[in-house]
Design a protein around this motif. Structure first.
Motif, mmCIF file in Angstrom:
data_model
loop_
_atom_site.group_PDB
_atom_site.id
_atom_site.type_symbol
_atom_site.label_atom_id
_atom_site.label_comp_id
_atom_site.label_asym_id
_atom_site.label_seq_id
_atom_site.Cartn_x
_atom_site.Cartn_y
_atom_site.Cartn_z
ATOM 1 N N UNK A 133 9.315 -13.803 0.583
ATOM 2 C CA UNK A 133 9.216 -13.971 2.027
ATOM 3 C C UNK A 133 8.305 -12.931 2.675
ATOM 4 N N UNK A 134 8.057 -11.839 1.954
ATOM 5 C CA UNK A 134 7.151 -10.828 2.504
ATOM 6 C C UNK A 134 5.724 -11.343 2.586
ATOM 7 N N UNK A 135 5.433 -12.440 1.916
ATOM 8 C CA UNK A 135 4.059 -12.925 1.893
ATOM 9 C C UNK A 135 3.870 -14.102 2.833
ATOM 10 N N UNK A 136 4.689 -14.250 3.865
ATOM 11 C CA UNK A 136 4.533 -15.303 4.849
ATOM 12 C C UNK A 136 4.396 -14.685 6.224
ATOM 13 N N UNK A 137 4.074 -15.527 7.200
ATOM 14 C CA UNK A 137 3.893 -15.047 8.560
ATOM 15 C C UNK A 137 5.213 -14.853 9.292
ATOM 16 N N UNK A 138 6.286 -15.378 8.728
ATOM 17 C CA UNK A 138 7.548 -15.304 9.434
ATOM 18 C C UNK A 138 8.003 -13.866 9.580
ATOM 19 N N UNK A 139 8.625 -13.574 10.705
ATOM 20 C CA UNK A 139 9.144 -12.231 10.925
ATOM 21 C C UNK A 139 8.079 -11.196 11.121
ATOM 22 N N UNK A 140 6.897 -11.628 11.544
ATOM 23 C CA UNK A 140 5.831 -10.657 11.793
ATOM 24 C C UNK A 140 5.082 -10.251 10.551
ATOM 25 N N UNK A 141 5.256 -10.959 9.454
ATOM 26 C CA UNK A 141 4.558 -10.605 8.223
ATOM 27 C C UNK A 141 3.087 -10.918 8.342
ATOM 28 N N UNK A 142 2.318 -10.317 7.451
ATOM 29 C CA UNK A 142 0.880 -10.535 7.466
ATOM 30 C C UNK A 142 0.492 -11.792 6.733
ATOM 31 N N UNK A 143 -0.803 -11.857 6.387
ATOM 32 C CA UNK A 143 -1.325 -13.064 5.756
ATOM 33 C C UNK A 143 -1.217 -13.063 4.261
ATOM 34 N N UNK A 144 -0.494 -12.139 3.669
ATOM 35 C CA UNK A 144 -0.349 -12.149 2.221
ATOM 36 C C UNK A 144 -1.467 -11.443 1.491
ATOM 37 N N UNK A 145 -2.246 -10.617 2.183
ATOM 38 C CA UNK A 145 -3.353 -9.909 1.552
ATOM 39 C C UNK A 145 -3.146 -8.402 1.514
ATOM 40 N N UNK A 146 -2.116 -7.897 2.190
ATOM 41 C CA UNK A 146 -1.933 -6.456 2.312
ATOM 42 C C UNK A 146 -1.783 -5.755 0.978
ATOM 43 N N UNK A 147 -0.921 -6.264 0.112
ATOM 44 C CA UNK A 147 -0.705 -5.615 -1.176
ATOM 45 C C UNK A 147 -1.900 -5.800 -2.104
ATOM 46 N N UNK A 148 -2.575 -6.944 -1.996
ATOM 47 C CA UNK A 148 -3.782 -7.146 -2.796
ATOM 48 C C UNK A 148 -4.861 -6.142 -2.393
ATOM 49 N N UNK A 149 -5.017 -5.905 -1.093
ATOM 50 C CA UNK A 149 -5.983 -4.913 -0.623
ATOM 51 C C UNK A 149 -5.563 -3.510 -1.056
ATOM 52 N N UNK A 150 -4.267 -3.223 -0.964
ATOM 53 C CA UNK A 150 -3.781 -1.904 -1.385
ATOM 54 C C UNK A 150 -4.130 -1.638 -2.846
ATOM 55 N N UNK A 151 -3.954 -2.621 -3.681
ATOM 56 C CA UNK A 151 -4.285 -2.440 -5.103
ATOM 57 C C UNK A 151 -5.776 -2.177 -5.285
ATOM 58 N N UNK A 152 -6.616 -2.936 -4.577
ATOM 59 C CA UNK A 152 -8.064 -2.752 -4.716
ATOM 60 C C UNK A 152 -8.487 -1.361 -4.244
ATOM 61 N N UNK A 153 -7.874 -0.873 -3.173
ATOM 62 C CA UNK A 153 -8.226 0.456 -2.675
ATOM 63 C C UNK A 153 -7.825 1.531 -3.676
ATOM 64 N N UNK A 154 -6.631 1.401 -4.252
ATOM 65 C CA UNK A 154 -6.176 2.387 -5.237
ATOM 66 C C UNK A 154 -7.071 2.359 -6.469
ATOM 67 N N UNK A 155 -7.446 1.166 -6.921
ATOM 68 C CA UNK A 155 -8.333 1.053 -8.082
ATOM 69 C C UNK A 155 -9.694 1.671 -7.768
ATOM 70 N N UNK A 156 -10.182 1.488 -6.533
ATOM 71 C CA UNK A 156 -11.460 2.091 -6.141
ATOM 72 C C UNK A 156 -11.391 3.610 -6.181
ATOM 73 N N UNK A 157 -10.187 4.178 -6.040
ATOM 74 C CA UNK A 157 -9.991 5.627 -6.159
ATOM 75 C C UNK A 157 -9.710 6.052 -7.601
ATOM 76 N N UNK A 158 -9.953 5.115 -8.547
ATOM 77 C CA UNK A 158 -9.697 5.374 -9.970
ATOM 78 C C UNK A 158 -8.220 5.689 -10.219
ATOM 79 N N UNK A 159 -7.363 5.053 -9.444
ATOM 80 C CA UNK A 159 -5.926 5.241 -9.591
ATOM 81 C C UNK A 159 -5.236 3.964 -10.032
ATOM 82 N N UNK A 160 -3.932 3.997 -10.008
ATOM 83 C CA UNK A 160 -3.108 2.857 -10.413
ATOM 84 C C UNK A 160 -1.973 2.684 -9.411
#
Length: 374
Positions: free
Chosen positions: A327-354
């Motif tokens: 349910x965290x990946x839907x718009x209900x309850x003020x949730x975002x578009x389902x891209x937040x965690x995907x972007x977070x992973x890409x940013x961490x990987x860009x920092x050579x992290x995990x």
């Protein structure tokens, strides 16, 4: 009623045209077989006759006995037949080990060029170069097929995410024009919220496209870890207090000067996204804890909440784009578009992290970031 004895009505009997074509194929095979046997027999006769003449001449020249002539004849015929057969056998085995796998890879490559990404090369036992080539080709086609499926899914998901706010905006504006709705400030604000959602989705997609291309801009600098976590906690302290959720920061095990090399704004974006998700799924009187510690030559940052947790079968898909098992990946309850965690992973990987996640349903969820020390 008498049974129909026409052979065409009995199951298992082949159609006439099929039976005729099969008989034609058998005639061709028989012809080839008899032609091969005739050629082989002629060769045997030629070898036997030639060896007979050669043996007679050799025996006369050496003055040997008839028994010696027979022995020489048998040995010569055996060698004359065995050596070509051995050469043919070796050539056939070499052809099977080299030409067949190579032909299979070439056929599969042609199929991939025609757009068939489901093709696979049959692999053979062993560890020779052609076996490794077939395995590498299959791994490549599997990756291409997976990437193509992800592209198709992304296109469908983007269309779905854009459709909902666009329909709301269109419906609201048409209602105002038709006099169904009054153009009140509340109604205009609701429509404006949908435009903000569209803008955020477009920005997120742009960020992901840059990350996929390895062109995500990072303003690298030395970032103090304790200050980073304190800033994030301060930003959400009001919202946490309103929800009666305790937002705590634990960095006592770190030196006050512990720093990482990174983009402070992007790292703040990652942690803010994790805290937002935690607040969304943590009940009243729950806790969200931000911790940091040194692990080897890296800083490990954890965001732990005492919320509803994530089912074990859903954990592998948490960082996928537009994933909808949670349910965290839907718009209900003020949730975002389902891209937040995907972007977070890409940013961490860009920092050579995990980044990883662990969860106990109905108890706790922990997101762990590991970033190298500056």
């Amino acid at each position: 009623m008498k049974p129909n004895k026409d052979w065409r009505h009995y199951p298992g009997r082949p159609p006439h045209h099929w039976r005729g074509s099969r008989q034609g194929r058998w005639r061709k095979r028989h012809g080839r077989f008899f032609g091969f046997m005739a050629f082989f027999g002629l060769m045997v006769l030629l070898v036997a006759g030639g060896m007979t003449i050669f043996t007679m001449l050799l025996t006369r020249r050496a003055g040997g006995t008839p028994e010696t002539a027979v022995l020489v004849w048998i040995s010569g015929c055996g060698l004359a037949l065995a050596l070509p057969l051995l050469a043919v056998t070796l050539a056939f085995r070499t052809f099977r080990r080299v030409a067949n796998p190579l032909a299979a890879v070439m056929d599969a490559a042609d199929a991939v060029a025609d757009g068939d990404l489901s093709v696979r090369v049959p692999t053979f036992s062993g560890t020779n170069d052609f076996t490794r080539l077939a395995q590498s080709f299959n791994n490549m086609t599997e990756e291409l097929e997976r990437a193509d499926q992800q592209r198709r899914n992304l296109t469908a998901d983007v269309a779905h995410e854009l459709r909902t706010p666009l329909h709301i905006i269109q419906g609201n504006l048409e209602g105002v024009l038709d006099g169904v709705y009054d153009p009140t400030s509340e109604h205009i604000e609701a429509t404006l919220d949908e435009t903000r959602l569209l803008a955020r989705l477009v920005d997120d997609l742009h960020t992901l496209s840059l990350a996929d291309a390895g062109q995500l801009p990072l303003n690298l600098e030395s970032v103090n870890v304790a200050d980073l976590l304190a800033d994030v906690a301060t930003s959400f302290s009001g919202q946490a207090e309103a929800q009666r959720v305790a937002l705590l920061v634990e960095t006592a095990v770190l030196s006050q000067n512990t720093q990482i090399q990174g983009d402070a704004g992007r790292l703040d974006q990652v942690l803010s996204n994790l805290v937002v998700n935690a607040l969304r799924h943590t009940p009243r009187d729950g806790r969200i804890i931000l911790t940091a510690k040194l692990v080897d030559n890296a800083v490990q940052i954890q965001v732990t909440d005492t919320g509803e947790g994530i089912p074990e079968e859903d954990l592998p898909f948490v960082f996928e784009r537009f994933w909808r098992g949670d349910r965290a990946r839907t718009h209900s309850g003020g949730a975002g578009g389902g891209l937040g965690l995907a972007i977070a992973k890409q940013i961490v990987v860009a920092h050579k992290g995990q980044i990883s996640v662990s969860s106990i349903p109905h108890q706790a969820t922990t997101f762990t970031l590991t970033v190298p020390v500056a």
